[in-house]
Design a protein around this motif. Sequence first.
Motif, PDB file in Angstrom:
ATOM      1  N   THR A  59     112.040  59.268  26.087  1.00 52.12           N
ATOM      2  CA  THR A  59     112.656  57.977  25.799  1.00 52.12           C
ATOM      3  C   THR A  59     113.300  58.011  24.420  1.00 52.12           C
ATOM      4  OG1 THR A  59     110.613  57.093  24.854  1.00 52.12           O
ATOM      5  CG2 THR A  59     110.963  56.735  27.208  1.00 52.12           C
ATOM      6  N   SER A  70     107.380  52.754  28.622  1.00 50.87           N
ATOM      7  CA  SER A  70     108.197  53.042  29.797  1.00 50.87           C
ATOM      8  C   SER A  70     107.359  53.061  31.058  1.00 50.87           C
ATOM      9  CB  SER A  70     108.911  54.388  29.628  1.00 50.87           C
ATOM     10  OG  SER A  70     109.778  54.349  28.522  1.00 50.87           O
ATOM     11  N   MET A  86     114.278  54.906  35.026  1.00 53.33           N
ATOM     12  CA  MET A  86     114.797  54.573  33.701  1.00 53.33           C
ATOM     13  C   MET A  86     116.150  55.237  33.524  1.00 53.33           C
ATOM     14  SD  MET A  86     112.791  56.767  30.833  1.00 53.33           S
ATOM     15  CE  MET A  86     111.202  56.897  31.580  1.00 53.33           C
ATOM     16  N   CYS A 142     114.979  50.399  31.843  1.00 56.76           N
ATOM     17  CA  CYS A 142     114.351  50.673  33.130  1.00 56.76           C
ATOM     18  C   CYS A 142     114.942  49.699  34.135  1.00 56.76           C
ATOM     19  CB  CYS A 142     112.843  50.485  33.055  1.00 56.76           C
ATOM     20  SG  CYS A 142     112.021  51.677  31.969  1.00 56.76           S
TER      21      CYS A 142
END
Length: 90
Positions: free
Chosen positions: A16, A24, A42, A49
């Motif tokens: 991420t 997430s 995502m 997401c």
Amino acid sequence: MQRLLGAEYDSEIVFTSCGTEADSTAILSALKAQPGCALARMSGSGATCFGLFATEAPALAAMSALRAARPNWWVAAAPAMGQAATAAVA
């Protein structure tokens, strides 16, 4: 990368751009738990997401449920480009 980290499946690896993997994972789990969510993923950078729904009604219901459960998340429903499906974004 999968071999380097010793992951059994490539889906075990989550990158991420901000936040944490736990953030997430929580968002993806919340999306997957929504009735009618056909797919939760995502974006490439991990900044967004999204959940895909076959029709607008379950996407709007998911948006309402997620907004109520997580008021600090930004959540919206929007038509998917060129598709009949609708996306709820968290």
